[in-house]
Enzyme design. Structure first.
Site, short mmCIF file in Angstrom:
data_model
loop_
_atom_site.label_atom_id
_atom_site.label_comp_id
_atom_site.label_asym_id
_atom_site.label_seq_id
_atom_site.Cartn_x
_atom_site.Cartn_y
_atom_site.Cartn_z
N CYS A 85 0.71 -1.15 0.08
CA CYS A 85 -0.04 -0.15 0.01
C CYS A 85 0.77 1.19 0.08
O CYS A 85 1.86 1.23 0.50
CB CYS A 85 -1.09 0.16 1.29
SG CYS A 85 -2.02 -1.36 1.55
N ASP A 86 0.24 2.15 -0.56
CA ASP A 86 0.96 3.70 -0.31
C ASP A 86 -0.11 4.80 -0.33
O ASP A 86 -1.22 4.65 -1.20
CB ASP A 86 1.76 3.83 -1.53
CG ASP A 86 2.73 5.05 -1.23
OD1 ASP A 86 3.72 4.85 -0.58
OD2 ASP A 86 2.35 6.28 -1.98
N SER A 87 0.17 5.71 0.50
CA SER A 87 -0.77 6.68 0.59
C SER A 87 -0.13 8.10 0.19
O SER A 87 1.08 8.24 0.41
CB SER A 87 -1.37 6.77 1.86
OG SER A 87 -2.23 5.45 2.44
N GLY B 50 -2.98 3.41 -2.71
CA GLY B 50 -3.02 2.56 -3.67
C GLY B 50 -2.80 1.22 -3.02
O GLY B 50 -2.25 1.15 -2.12
#
Length: 515
Positions: free
Chosen positions: A174-176, A211
């Protein structure tokens, strides 16, 4: 049995979101160079980095993180499947005089200090308690222990792991990123940047994009999706900003705020998926898992969810048998070196699936609900082929038998084989890269409800392993000359096993030199 989920992130928020949903993930940090990954993808697309949207950036990084961890597990699985030699299994509890061996009736094994049960390892406030006097490994050196040997191929079949799974483990990256007034904002890192951002966001709103990349290890199949929500900020004061920055919380989070922490009081509302704002969208991940052909409830492995899943499994088994009744569960602000020298465990120490104590028939407690394993890596002389050095770990003071020397290893995660677990742990702790070594045999000390597997390995010809601490569990990782090993203060089990281990390494070196 539940399907393991591997989280390619050390984010407490993401871990907590999953735990609250009944899933205890295995944490495996990806160590992706994020700016380089985004730049490489922008170049591949023929655009500038600034031309990438916020959504595109978080998708790129989520995929990079998941694929990095997927590749790391592929290398571990390949090294494990390529293991040669024999597995020698020792059965100390079958030995005459085993009942009298040892001196401490409450000891245990392993890296631990964290108990998964209320057995004296947590106090009345739920805080972790480390009892260094109850973690001495039992010494069977004065007992004639029965042993059995079998080809490694048979041993691998008896203890299958991730490489043999039909589905899973599932790896999620995940990436924010926060989109504010058209500008993508990542982590501020410094008080100056945080102060500027918090002041600008006051009384306004922005979009938090996350994501998600999910990879099924068994099939290599990938799902890539994103979530977003609008975050509305309150009219907080300058004093609020300074106090918030002083807490340190906003410095290492996307957008400079948290919903579940101190920053939650400064947020007036969220329009969209709130768990996505926390860094991992549960509804989105559930749909992605379903696209993989896996039921969301098959990931439950903690709390009520685990109990419910176990009851469902039991009911389905009864139904299959025709039972009609079935219709009616570190970042502490100090260096890794300082933490390793401390007798207090790091606050950031993460409880992994498989961590916990097993109460054994030998009268001791052993670390690792699924057993434990480690790697004894040897280096050979290019001229003679003889073993010259082995990789040793100087154990952190806060760990069991802290300050002694042993081999890198630890508790096995759910679903992995002993060799896979040993290789994963030795890379995570000591940077022993599985693609640079070959497994040449194992030694398994079998206690029935628990076992420890020592994996014997050599550097591949033409390859060199550069061992060093990758976490705070070691004061030092080093190549130690074979002759110096017994001069060190060794872990109890290592001290007992070293004479037979060094003899076996010599035999293996001669065997491989003749091939």
């Amino acid at each position: 049995m539940s399907i393991p989920l591997i989280l390619a992130s050390q984010s407490p928020s993401r871990r907590n979101v999953l735990n609250a949903a009944g899933i205890s993930p295995t944490i495996h940090v990806s160590h992706v160079d994020e700016p380089a990954a985004v730049a490489a993808e922008a170049e591949a697309r023929g655009v500038a980095v600034d031309d990438l949207s916020c959504e595109q950036r978080v998708m790129i990084l989520a995929q990079a993180k998941a694929r990095s961890v997927y590749q790391a597990y592929r290398e571990v699985a390949a090294a494990a499947q390529g293991a040669g030699g024999e597995q020698v299994t020792a059965f100390p509890l079958r030995a005459k005089g085993a009942a009298e061996a040892g001196t401490d009736s409450s000891a245990g094994d392993g890296k631990g200090g964290i108990s998964s049960t209320a057995d004296g390892n947590t106090n009345q406030y739920g805080e972790k308690v480390y009892d260094h006097h109850s973690t001495l490994t039992r010494d069977f050196s004065d007992v004639d222990v029965p042993v059995e040997a079998e080809p490694m191929k048979k041993a691998l079949a008896e203890h299958p792991g991730f490489a043999d799974a039909k589905a899973g483990p599932l790896i999620v990256g995940c990436d924010s990123m926060f989109l504010f007034e058209g500008e993508p904002l990542g982590k501020p890192h410094t008080p100056e940047v945080a102060r500027r951002r918090l002041g600008a966001m006051r009384g306004k709103s922005g979009e938090l994009w996350t994501g998600h990349c999910l990879i099924d290890f068994a099939t290599g199949r990938q799902e890539l999706e994103s979530s977003h929500a609008t975050v509305r900020f309150g009219d907080y004061s300058d004093r609020d900003i300074e106090a918030y920055i002083a807490s340190g919380e906003p410095l290492e989070v996307a957008g400079c705020f948290t919903l579940e922490g101190l920053g939650g009081a400064f947020i007036d509302g969220v329009d969209g998926d709130p768990s996505g704002v926390l860094g991992l969208s549960l509804p989105l991940l559930r749909r992605m898992v379903g696209h993989m052909g896996v039921a969301w409830t098959d990931l439950w492995n903690v709390g009520i969810g685990k109990l419910a899943a176990a009851r469902l499994e039991e009911a389905e088994a009864r139904k299959a048998d025709g039972d009609e009744k079935a219709k009616a569960t570190t970042d502490d602000g100090i260096s890794a070196e300082e933490q390793a020298a401390s007798i207090v465990p790091p606050k950031s120490n993460v409880h992994q699936p498989g961590d916990g104590w097993v109460h054994c028939a030998c009268g001791r407690r052993h670390w690792g609900l699924n057993g434990a394993a480690g790697v004894l890596l040897a280096r050979r002389s290019p001229e003679t082929g003889e073993v010259t050095h082995v990789v040793m770990q100087h154990r952190a003071m806060w760990s069991a038998e802290g300050g002694t020397w042993g081999i890198p290893g630890g508790a096995l995660a759910d679903g992995e084989s002993p060799i896979e677990g040993a290789l994963r742990e030795s890379y995570e702790e000591a940077n022993i890269t599985p693609e640079d070594i070959e497994v040449v045999g194992t030694h398994r000390e079998e206690h029935g409800p628990w076992a420890y597997t020592t994996v014997f390995a050599f550097e591949k010809p033409g390859h060199e392993v550069d061992p060093h601490p990758n976490d705070d569990e070691s004061m030092e990782i080093a190549w130690i000359p074979v002759a110096e090993v017994p001069k060190r203060k060794l872990l109890t089990a290592m001290n007992a096993d070293w004479p037979r281990f060094v003899a076996r390494l010599g035999d293996l070196a001669r065997e491989y030199r003749q091939q």
